[in-house]
Design a protein around this motif. Sequence first.
Motif, PDB file in Angstrom:
ATOM      1  N   VAL A 135       0.858  -1.182   0.000  1.00 18.74           N
ATOM      2  CA  VAL A 135       0.000   0.000   0.000  1.00 18.74           C
ATOM      3  C   VAL A 135       0.895   1.233   0.000  1.00 18.74           C
ATOM      4  O   VAL A 135       1.590   1.508   0.978  1.00 18.74           O
ATOM      5  CB  VAL A 135      -0.933   0.006   1.227  1.00 18.74           C
ATOM      6  N   ARG A 162      -3.262   5.624  -4.242  1.00 19.58           N
ATOM      7  CA  ARG A 162      -4.425   6.486  -4.483  1.00 19.58           C
ATOM      8  C   ARG A 162      -4.557   6.813  -5.969  1.00 19.58           C
ATOM      9  O   ARG A 162      -5.658   6.914  -6.496  1.00 19.58           O
ATOM     10  CB  ARG A 162      -4.301   7.773  -3.673  1.00 19.58           C
ATOM     11  N   LEU A 187      -8.534  -2.009  -2.890  1.00 12.39           N
ATOM     12  CA  LEU A 187      -7.774  -2.068  -1.645  1.00 12.39           C
ATOM     13  C   LEU A 187      -8.388  -3.056  -0.662  1.00 12.39           C
ATOM     14  O   LEU A 187      -7.691  -3.918  -0.112  1.00 12.39           O
ATOM     15  CB  LEU A 187      -7.700  -0.675  -1.014  1.00 12.39           C
ATOM     16  N   GLU A 188      -9.684  -2.975  -0.431  1.00 12.75           N
ATOM     17  CA  GLU A 188     -10.322  -3.865   0.537  1.00 12.75           C
ATOM     18  C   GLU A 188     -10.237  -5.327   0.104  1.00 12.75           C
ATOM     19  O   GLU A 188      -9.905  -6.204   0.913  1.00 12.75           O
ATOM     20  CB  GLU A 188     -11.785  -3.477   0.746  1.00 12.75           C
ATOM     21  N   CYS A 199       2.300  -1.036   4.528  1.00 16.46           N
ATOM     22  CA  CYS A 199       1.799   0.310   4.252  1.00 16.46           C
ATOM     23  C   CYS A 199       2.926   1.324   4.433  1.00 16.46           C
ATOM     24  O   CYS A 199       3.554   1.387   5.494  1.00 16.46           O
ATOM     25  CB  CYS A 199       0.664   0.663   5.200  1.00 16.46           C
ATOM     26  N   THR A 201       2.739   5.150   3.475  1.00 18.72           N
ATOM     27  CA  THR A 201       2.001   6.258   2.895  1.00 18.72           C
ATOM     28  C   THR A 201       2.079   7.480   3.800  1.00 18.72           C
ATOM     29  O   THR A 201       2.606   7.412   4.912  1.00 18.72           O
ATOM     30  CB  THR A 201       0.513   5.891   2.702  1.00 18.72           C
ATOM     31  N   ALA A 203      -0.792   8.834   4.768  1.00 20.84           N
ATOM     32  CA  ALA A 203      -2.207   8.878   5.139  1.00 20.84           C
ATOM     33  C   ALA A 203      -2.407   9.521   6.510  1.00 20.84           C
ATOM     34  O   ALA A 203      -1.625   9.308   7.439  1.00 20.84           O
ATOM     35  CB  ALA A 203      -2.786   7.469   5.135  1.00 20.84           C
ATOM     36  N   LEU A 207      -6.283   3.584   6.350  1.00 23.91           N
ATOM     37  CA  LEU A 207      -6.518   2.954   5.055  1.00 23.91           C
ATOM     38  C   LEU A 207      -6.901   1.489   5.227  1.00 23.91           C
ATOM     39  O   LEU A 207      -7.672   0.940   4.439  1.00 23.91           O
ATOM     40  CB  LEU A 207      -5.250   3.048   4.196  1.00 23.91           C
ATOM     41  N   GLU A 231      -2.381   4.884   9.418  1.00 24.78           N
ATOM     42  CA  GLU A 231      -2.597   3.967   8.301  1.00 24.78           C
ATOM     43  C   GLU A 231      -3.559   2.825   8.619  1.00 24.78           C
ATOM     44  O   GLU A 231      -4.096   2.202   7.715  1.00 24.78           O
ATOM     45  CB  GLU A 231      -1.259   3.382   7.835  1.00 24.78           C
TER      46      GLU A 231
END
Length: 317
Positions: A135, A162, A187-188, A199, A201, A203, A207, A231
Amino acid sequence: MRLFDAAALDGALSYPSLIDILDDAFRSEVVAPKRGQYQIERPGEDPAVLLTMPAWTGPGAEKPYIGTKILSVFFGNGKRNLPGVLGAYLLMDGATGMPLAVMDGNRLTLWRTAAASALASRYLSNPQASHMLMVGSGALAPFIVKAHRAVRPLTDIAIWARRPEAAEAVVVELAKDGIAARATTDLEGEARTADIISCATNATAPLIHGHWLKRDAHLDLIGAFTMQMREADADALHRAHVVVDSAKAIEEGGDVAIAIAEGSYSADKVAGTLADLCHGRIGGHPEGGGITLFKSVGVALEDLAAAVAAWEHGTGG
């Protein structure tokens, strides 16, 4: 004094060698004072942070070293087409204090961060893990994938970002090294089936949600290093066997520290640190399976170990 640019570091460091070096480092005697973190105020500009991360080998070291990383984090640099994180690493002789080398701090950080992530995975994730979800699409993403491939038999690697085109760019970058990966926009769906989720990121809201994680998943949280970044949600922490790279991840990093501050998680539920894992003081992958989670914010001994490895490789020492 030698200069190690990105190319020189790439030539001196490799996986899984650096992962093994970090394993040894976490079991050795290294002094790492608390990281200095300073807010830089610029009226009318985006916020910025200055980080200083010193460390030195203990008195029992055969070859003593001292090192310090200085990083600047300028959140508005994207507008200038510049990296948000910039810095340098100074390595010194631990017996005399003589400067030995200046190294590209960004590249060193990429190498050691991914190595620490993979080291934790080697202890925590399912040894048969084959499906990884990355991610994030920043400079760290390819390094994370390469490091995890060195410790787990990954055959299905998905990249989510994203911006779908950014995920595709990581796929192209990995292909240059003969690594097959695919971009995803789900993503899910990927998170629900992945054995390892990493991850990295910027964010500021979760996420990854805990109820997405399958029973034997390993969640690797790297990006959130301030109390304004996050995250994964608190549910992911509650469902997992949680290990942090250091106490800083409990006190000042995102994810775990935020959940503790808001009262949705308790510090006493954290199993221990990466050093505890390496020393065998806490368990790794749960017997019979179970969700595991590693939260990192960066440890100075990782930088020192990677810098020494590059220096000794480059000088034949």
